[in-house]
Design a protein around this motif. Structure first.
Motif, PDB file in Angstrom:
ATOM      1  N   LEU A  99       0.808  -1.223   0.000  1.00 53.50           N
ATOM      2  CA  LEU A  99       0.000   0.000   0.000  1.00 53.50           C
ATOM      3  C   LEU A  99       0.840   1.271   0.000  1.00 53.50           C
ATOM      4  CD1 LEU A  99      -2.628  -1.127   2.671  1.00 53.50           C
ATOM      5  CD2 LEU A  99      -2.902  -1.123   0.182  1.00 53.50           C
ATOM      6  N   LEU A 100       2.171   1.124   0.145  1.00 55.36           N
ATOM      7  CA  LEU A 100       3.032   2.292   0.300  1.00 55.36           C
ATOM      8  C   LEU A 100       4.097   2.338  -0.790  1.00 55.36           C
ATOM      9  CD1 LEU A 100       3.599   2.031   4.166  1.00 55.36           C
ATOM     10  CD2 LEU A 100       1.784   3.248   2.944  1.00 55.36           C
ATOM     11  N   ASP A 101       4.648   3.531  -0.999  1.00 56.99           N
ATOM     12  CA  ASP A 101       5.717   3.739  -1.975  1.00 56.99           C
ATOM     13  C   ASP A 101       7.065   3.857  -1.265  1.00 56.99           C
ATOM     14  OD1 ASP A 101       5.099   3.589  -4.612  1.00 56.99           O
ATOM     15  OD2 ASP A 101       4.613   5.708  -4.868  1.00 56.99           O
ATOM     16  N   ALA A 102       8.102   3.365  -1.892  1.00 61.18           N
ATOM     17  CA  ALA A 102       9.449   3.470  -1.322  1.00 61.18           C
ATOM     18  C   ALA A 102       9.984   4.888  -1.480  1.00 61.18           C
ATOM     19  CB  ALA A 102      10.384   2.479  -2.010  1.00 61.18           C
ATOM     20  N   TYR A 103      10.688   5.362  -0.442  1.00 60.18           N
ATOM     21  CA  TYR A 103      11.355   6.666  -0.499  1.00 60.18           C
ATOM     22  C   TYR A 103      12.458   6.677   0.553  1.00 60.18           C
ATOM     23  CZ  TYR A 103      12.172  11.711  -0.081  1.00 60.18           C
ATOM     24  OH  TYR A 103      12.759  12.954  -0.049  1.00 60.18           O
ATOM     25  N   ARG A 104      13.682   6.848   0.122  1.00 64.43           N
ATOM     26  CA  ARG A 104      14.807   6.954   1.048  1.00 64.43           C
ATOM     27  C   ARG A 104      15.365   8.369   0.933  1.00 64.43           C
ATOM     28  NH1 ARG A 104      17.765   3.315   3.912  1.00 64.43           N
ATOM     29  NH2 ARG A 104      19.938   3.841   4.439  1.00 64.43           N
ATOM     30  N   PRO A 105      15.153   9.205   1.926  1.00 67.96           N
ATOM     31  CA  PRO A 105      15.522  10.622   1.796  1.00 67.96           C
ATOM     32  C   PRO A 105      17.027  10.838   1.745  1.00 67.96           C
ATOM     33  CG  PRO A 105      14.745  10.137   4.022  1.00 67.96           C
ATOM     34  CD  PRO A 105      14.474   8.920   3.208  1.00 67.96           C
ATOM     35  N   ALA A 106      17.415  11.927   1.097  1.00 66.08           N
ATOM     36  CA  ALA A 106      18.836  12.269   0.959  1.00 66.08           C
ATOM     37  C   ALA A 106      19.466  12.628   2.306  1.00 66.08           C
ATOM     38  CB  ALA A 106      18.985  13.438  -0.017  1.00 66.08           C
ATOM     39  N   TYR A 107      18.639  13.024   3.271  1.00 67.00           N
ATOM     40  CA  TYR A 107      19.127  13.460   4.585  1.00 67.00           C
ATOM     41  C   TYR A 107      19.110  12.308   5.602  1.00 67.00           C
ATOM     42  CZ  TYR A 107      14.060  13.915   4.629  1.00 67.00           C
ATOM     43  OH  TYR A 107      12.716  13.678   4.474  1.00 67.00           O
ATOM     44  N   ILE A 108      19.207  11.079   5.133  1.00 64.78           N
ATOM     45  CA  ILE A 108      19.100   9.901   6.006  1.00 64.78           C
ATOM     46  C   ILE A 108      20.112   9.948   7.155  1.00 64.78           C
ATOM     47  CG2 ILE A 108      20.692   8.420   4.705  1.00 64.78           C
ATOM     48  CD1 ILE A 108      17.310   7.162   5.879  1.00 64.78           C
ATOM     49  N   ASN A 109      21.293  10.547   6.921  1.00 73.87           N
ATOM     50  CA  ASN A 109      22.321  10.607   7.967  1.00 73.87           C
ATOM     51  C   ASN A 109      22.001  11.626   9.055  1.00 73.87           C
ATOM     52  OD1 ASN A 109      23.868   8.596   6.766  1.00 73.87           O
ATOM     53  ND2 ASN A 109      25.021  10.058   5.520  1.00 73.87           N
ATOM     54  N   LEU A 261       4.796   7.466   2.228  1.00 79.06           N
ATOM     55  CA  LEU A 261       4.052   7.918   1.055  1.00 79.06           C
ATOM     56  C   LEU A 261       3.102   6.799   0.635  1.00 79.06           C
ATOM     57  CD1 LEU A 261       7.040   9.367  -0.991  1.00 79.06           C
ATOM     58  CD2 LEU A 261       5.341  10.690   0.306  1.00 79.06           C
ATOM     59  N   VAL A 262       1.893   7.153   0.254  1.00 76.82           N
ATOM     60  CA  VAL A 262       0.900   6.161  -0.158  1.00 76.82           C
ATOM     61  C   VAL A 262       1.081   5.842  -1.640  1.00 76.82           C
ATOM     62  CG1 VAL A 262      -1.565   5.672  -0.374  1.00 76.82           C
ATOM     63  CG2 VAL A 262      -0.702   6.910   1.624  1.00 76.82           C
ATOM     64  N   LYS A 263       1.053   4.559  -1.948  1.00 76.09           N
ATOM     65  CA  LYS A 263       1.216   4.127  -3.341  1.00 76.09           C
ATOM     66  C   LYS A 263       0.060   4.643  -4.193  1.00 76.09           C
ATOM     67  CE  LYS A 263       2.506  -0.010  -5.939  1.00 76.09           C
ATOM     68  NZ  LYS A 263       2.774  -1.456  -5.823  1.00 76.09           N
ATOM     69  N   GLY A 264       0.398   5.215  -5.351  1.00 78.38           N
ATOM     70  CA  GLY A 264      -0.626   5.751  -6.238  1.00 78.38           C
ATOM     71  C   GLY A 264      -1.089   7.139  -5.858  1.00 78.38           C
ATOM     72  N   ALA A 265      -0.294   7.850  -5.043  1.00 79.51           N
ATOM     73  CA  ALA A 265      -0.658   9.195  -4.603  1.00 79.51           C
ATOM     74  C   ALA A 265      -0.926  10.111  -5.793  1.00 79.51           C
ATOM     75  CB  ALA A 265       0.453   9.773  -3.742  1.00 79.51           C
ATOM     76  N   ARG A 266      -1.996  10.891  -5.683  1.00 77.55           N
ATOM     77  CA  ARG A 266      -2.365  11.812  -6.768  1.00 77.55           C
ATOM     78  C   ARG A 266      -1.513  13.079  -6.753  1.00 77.55           C
ATOM     79  NH1 ARG A 266      -8.998  11.600  -6.042  1.00 77.55           N
ATOM     80  NH2 ARG A 266      -9.206   9.323  -6.190  1.00 77.55           N
ATOM     81  N   ASN A 267      -0.995  13.423  -5.605  1.00 76.15           N
ATOM     82  CA  ASN A 267      -0.226  14.673  -5.454  1.00 76.15           C
ATOM     83  C   ASN A 267       1.164  14.343  -4.905  1.00 76.15           C
ATOM     84  OD1 ASN A 267      -2.624  16.568  -5.944  1.00 76.15           O
ATOM     85  ND2 ASN A 267      -3.343  15.368  -4.193  1.00 76.15           N
ATOM     86  N   ASN A 270       3.837  17.163  -4.080  1.00 73.12           N
ATOM     87  CA  ASN A 270       3.503  17.906  -2.870  1.00 73.12           C
ATOM     88  C   ASN A 270       3.638  17.025  -1.628  1.00 73.12           C
ATOM     89  OD1 ASN A 270       3.000  20.197  -4.340  1.00 73.12           O
ATOM     90  ND2 ASN A 270       0.783  19.906  -4.425  1.00 73.12           N
ATOM     91  N   ALA A 271       3.317  15.753  -1.774  1.00 70.93           N
ATOM     92  CA  ALA A 271       3.471  14.821  -0.653  1.00 70.93           C
ATOM     93  C   ALA A 271       4.944  14.703  -0.248  1.00 70.93           C
ATOM     94  CB  ALA A 271       2.909  13.456  -1.020  1.00 70.93           C
ATOM     95  N   LEU A 272       5.826  14.668  -1.238  1.00 71.82           N
ATOM     96  CA  LEU A 272       7.261  14.604  -0.945  1.00 71.82           C
ATOM     97  C   LEU A 272       7.729  15.857  -0.205  1.00 71.82           C
ATOM     98  CD1 LEU A 272       8.625  13.049  -4.254  1.00 71.82           C
ATOM     99  CD2 LEU A 272       8.978  12.116  -1.965  1.00 71.82           C
ATOM    100  N   GLN A 273       7.195  17.019  -0.611  1.00 68.75           N
ATOM    101  CA  GLN A 273       7.560  18.251   0.089  1.00 68.75           C
ATOM    102  C   GLN A 273       7.085  18.222   1.531  1.00 68.75           C
ATOM    103  OE1 GLN A 273       7.543  22.204  -1.658  1.00 68.75           O
ATOM    104  NE2 GLN A 273       6.663  21.323  -3.514  1.00 68.75           N
ATOM    105  N   TYR A 274       5.866  17.729   1.755  1.00 67.72           N
ATOM    106  CA  TYR A 274       5.329  17.651   3.117  1.00 67.72           C
ATOM    107  C   TYR A 274       6.154  16.666   3.946  1.00 67.72           C
ATOM    108  CZ  TYR A 274       1.557  17.812   6.653  1.00 67.72           C
ATOM    109  OH  TYR A 274       0.804  17.994   7.790  1.00 67.72           O
TER     110      TYR A 274
END
Length: 345
Positions: A99-109, A261-267, A270-274
């Motif tokens: 149900l979710l999308d993968a995202y590994r942020p650049a600021y992980i450290n 992040l929810v898989k198939g997000a319409r926005n 903007n979700a990444l910014q939030y």
């Protein structure tokens, strides 16, 4: 010459407006969010993010169990872009169910090791957002009036003097309650844990939909003792309500709150910014400003001094991978419903 110059400037201004218009537009629009942490934090974060970016946040506040069910129901046509706050186990279950999308942020450290571990465990679908421990909050005035001792251990809560004095949440809708059950199972062993839960049931006055209900109930004297995450009681203690807390002497479980992040997000943009804003020092600091005192995942800023320390708390070795599985959650909740909730009080 001046006319030509003005014409050039006018063309340049018009060209600049065309060139920069898409960037300005990217800072607008909406993001659809679900939030499971304290309502005050949810609301303040949405307001501050909109003020910073111009992006409108359409956000609902629900328990993690409810949100997990909602995302499953909407899987074919997702209406949510991002889910944040609340216990991490339901997030891990949602990841397992695709149900979710993968995202590994650049600021992980910039994040604590326990937060990074959640990314690794979930294939980068779930991040660790904050952490807090399970414990007891109690109203000292109520206990004194009823001549009941302050609880210090799990064993205290099943004593006869606490009958009808304990508030806890319902595991079908509350990730907090599931964390309590899963923690006791890991700590005691499954059979002894369920024997304990049956005894606790006899002393429980109510099961709320959300694990955030115990703190205000205790503060207002509606129940004498609440079992939940300790951070929730701290706000009321700092506001001079007759509230104290205790970490169970035998040891206790803890949470790592989730963000995803929810898989198939319409926005999605903007979700990444939030998402990134929520994980930044500015976003993480909102919790304490809103009176929600979890330990933040971002380690690059000084956390609020009112956040309770886990020093001296006996933490169990919580197996997030096993107890974050959907089948294990369903099995334990089904057993609790059959064997515990069905008993008379």
């Amino acid at each position: 010459m001046r006319t030509t110059a003005f014409r050039i400037l006018g063309v340049s201004a018009a060209l600049a407006s065309v060139l920069f218009w898409p960037q300005a537009q990217a800072q607008q629009g909406t993001v659809n969010a679900l939030c499971s942490t304290d309502a005050g934090w949810c609301e303040m974060a949405a307001t501050e993010f909109t003020r910073a970016t111009g992006i409108k946040v359409n956000q609902a506040h629900k328990g993690t169990g409810e949100i997990g069910a909602q995302l499953r129901a909407e899987a074919a046509n997702p209406k949510t872009d991002i889910w944040w706050g609340g216990t991490g186990d339901p997030f891990l279950q949602a990841a397992e169910q695709g149900l979710l999308d993968a995202y590994r942020p650049a600021y992980i450290n910039d994040l604590h090791e326990w937060a990074v571990r959640q990314y690794a465990m979930s294939g980068n679908q779930v991040g660790g957002f904050y952490t807090s421990t399970i414990g007891f909050g109690f109203n000292t005035d109520v206990l004194k009036k009823k001549k009941i001792p302050e609880p210090k251990c799990w064993a205290d809560l099943v004593k006869p003097e606490y009958k009808g004095e304990i508030g806890i949440s319902h595991p079908a809708t509350s990730g907090t309650a599931y964390t309590i059950i899963a923690g006791l199972v890991q700590q005691m062993g499954e059979e002894p844990a369920f024997d304990y839960l049956k005894k606790l049931h006899r002393n429980t006055i109510s099961y709320t939909r959300s694990g955030q209900a115990q703190a205000p109930e205790v503060a207002k004297g509606e129940v004498a003792v609440g079992v939940s995450f300790l951070f929730g009681f701290e706000r009321w203690r700092h506001e001079k309500f007759p509230v104290k807390t205790a970490s169970p002497c035998e040891g206790t479980g803890y949470e790592i709150g989730g963000i995803a992040l929810v898989k198939g997000a319409r926005n999605k943009a903007n979700a990444l910014q939030y998402y990134d804003w929520l994980m930044s020092p500015a976003g993480q600091a909102i919790g304490a400003k809103a009176g929600s005192f979890q330990t933040p995942a971002n380690k690059t800023f000084k956390p609020d001094a009112r956040i309770p320390s886990s020093d001296g708390v006996k933490l169990i070795k919580y197996d997030f991978e096993k107890y974050g599985k959907a089948a294990e959650r369903r099995r334990l909740i089904d057993r609790w419903t059959r064997e515990v909730e069905s008993l008379p009080r």
